[in-house]
Design an enzyme around this catalytic site. Sequence first.
Site, PDB file in Angstrom:
ATOM      1  N   LYS A  31     -15.343  10.993  -8.647  1.00 50.76           N
ATOM      2  CA  LYS A  31     -14.410  11.852  -7.937  1.00 50.76           C
ATOM      3  C   LYS A  31     -14.961  13.269  -8.036  1.00 50.76           C
ATOM      4  O   LYS A  31     -14.709  13.967  -9.025  1.00 50.76           O
ATOM      5  CB  LYS A  31     -13.030  11.762  -8.591  1.00 50.76           C
ATOM      6  CG  LYS A  31     -12.381  10.384  -8.469  1.00 50.76           C
ATOM      7  CD  LYS A  31     -11.107  10.329  -9.302  1.00 50.76           C
ATOM      8  CE  LYS A  31     -10.115   9.312  -8.776  1.00 50.76           C
ATOM      9  NZ  LYS A  31     -10.641   7.954  -8.698  1.00 50.76           N
ATOM     10  N   GLU A  57     -11.485  -2.168 -10.172  1.00 52.27           N
ATOM     11  CA  GLU A  57     -11.654  -0.817 -10.692  1.00 52.27           C
ATOM     12  C   GLU A  57     -10.854  -0.657 -11.979  1.00 52.27           C
ATOM     13  O   GLU A  57      -9.664  -0.974 -12.012  1.00 52.27           O
ATOM     14  CB  GLU A  57     -11.102   0.141  -9.619  1.00 52.27           C
ATOM     15  CG  GLU A  57     -11.803   1.444  -9.515  1.00 52.27           C
ATOM     16  CD  GLU A  57     -11.357   2.161  -8.244  1.00 52.27           C
ATOM     17  OE1 GLU A  57     -11.643   1.671  -7.121  1.00 52.27           O
ATOM     18  OE2 GLU A  57     -10.711   3.213  -8.370  1.00 52.27           O
ATOM     19  N   ASP A  93      -7.637  -2.036  -7.737  1.00 52.01           N
ATOM     20  CA  ASP A  93      -7.634  -0.912  -8.676  1.00 52.01           C
ATOM     21  C   ASP A  93      -6.488  -1.050  -9.664  1.00 52.01           C
ATOM     22  O   ASP A  93      -5.325  -0.965  -9.291  1.00 52.01           O
ATOM     23  CB  ASP A  93      -7.525   0.417  -7.927  1.00 52.01           C
ATOM     24  CG  ASP A  93      -7.714   1.606  -8.863  1.00 52.01           C
ATOM     25  OD1 ASP A  93      -7.923   1.389 -10.079  1.00 52.01           O
ATOM     26  OD2 ASP A  93      -7.651   2.749  -8.374  1.00 52.01           O
ATOM     27  N   LYS A 147      -3.796  -1.495  -5.138  1.00 50.10           N
ATOM     28  CA  LYS A 147      -3.450  -1.188  -6.525  1.00 50.10           C
ATOM     29  C   LYS A 147      -2.826  -2.412  -7.187  1.00 50.10           C
ATOM     30  O   LYS A 147      -1.875  -2.995  -6.642  1.00 50.10           O
ATOM     31  CB  LYS A 147      -2.435  -0.031  -6.571  1.00 50.10           C
ATOM     32  CG  LYS A 147      -2.963   1.279  -6.010  1.00 50.10           C
ATOM     33  CD  LYS A 147      -3.842   1.982  -7.021  1.00 50.10           C
ATOM     34  CE  LYS A 147      -4.263   3.354  -6.500  1.00 50.10           C
ATOM     35  NZ  LYS A 147      -5.190   4.019  -7.427  1.00 50.10           N
ATOM     36  N   ASP A 192     -13.629   3.922 -13.533  1.00 48.62           N
ATOM     37  CA  ASP A 192     -13.071   5.072 -12.818  1.00 48.62           C
ATOM     38  C   ASP A 192     -12.493   6.083 -13.818  1.00 48.62           C
ATOM     39  O   ASP A 192     -13.119   7.092 -14.132  1.00 48.62           O
ATOM     40  CB  ASP A 192     -12.014   4.589 -11.827  1.00 48.62           C
ATOM     41  CG  ASP A 192     -11.526   5.706 -10.924  1.00 48.62           C
ATOM     42  OD1 ASP A 192     -12.070   6.809 -11.002  1.00 48.62           O
ATOM     43  OD2 ASP A 192     -10.592   5.484 -10.135  1.00 48.62           O
TER      44      ASP A 192
HETATM   45 MG    MG Z   1      -9.183   4.100  -9.429  1.00 51.60          MG
END
Ligand code: MG
Length: 331
Positions: free
Chosen positions: A258, A209, A175, A147, A234
């Site tokens: 997702k 991302e 991300d 992240k 995303d």
């Molecule tokens: Mg993500």
Amino acid sequence: MTKNKFQFRPYRRRFKPPLQTNHGIWDVREGIILRLSDEIGRVGYGEIAPISWFGSETIEQALDFCHQLADEITQETIFSISDRLPACQFGFESAWADLKALEARGENPQATRHSPLSYGGLLPAGEAALHAWQKLWDRGYRTFKWKIGVYPIAVELRIFDLLTQALPAAFLRLDANAGLSYDDANLWLYNCDRIWANAELPVQIEFIEQPLPVEQFDQMQELSSCYATAIALDESVATLAQLKACYQQGWRRIFVIKPSIAGSPKRLRQFFQANKIDAVFSSVFETAVGRQAALKLAAELSQNHRALGFGVNQFEEQDEQTWLEHLWKAH
Ligand code: MG
């Protein structure tokens, strides 16, 4: 029309440790386990695992929906759930599919729940990543996700340098959770391209991302054409409707799907059959019930060999089967 007996149980499970993202700290996963049974007692499970800050309905909206349903529901009800409740669409359709699979084969569904796909391991944000990757590598992970946009960019770029020098031949995904400014996104992509051009480093930056907020689609399109490093959408494609909209606007790079919040698996399947989509499938930290249904869909729809973004069990309790049984008995 056949009716199936319907029951549901809300749950709360604590993450250990809490998840840290650009959206803030997330420490409790709230969801709903669904149970459909037929006249001879076969049972199918599904899970509603919303993330409202990511674009799905809230847990309250999902609960309201469950409460207003009768004790017995039909297939018609399941396949006509509103697009405003994408996590409910997923939960009910997967419970229904779970039950149908049992009826069709007369066997234990556990046997069909293995996926041949590889998984990505989630590294902690910030400096902790430098010490965390080795353990995941030893456990067989070859794709890592880190992240970014959590600490100041100068700090993170310094860690990024150390991390990319340390990593073996692995894929690294960054991300940003929509948390970068346009300038910072440029700086990150520039630095990723620099790693890409450095033949001495075995690591490969797979993609960044969601660098920018959802509203900045055009800027992401532009960035995507300026750098060699790929961008994956995303947050922009949380639901099937958003996925279709971005595709129609010309996005042809990577999509993070997702399944648990994307909406109806039936319609997601149709969209994938009609279009060539470069997709990465990812979890929303659901329990084993939702994860198994999402993995099944991922195995079916994956047209490439990108690792799945399904972390290992993030919850305190280890045994998911025992947890599920307790959830049902406790009420
Ligand atoms: Mg993500």
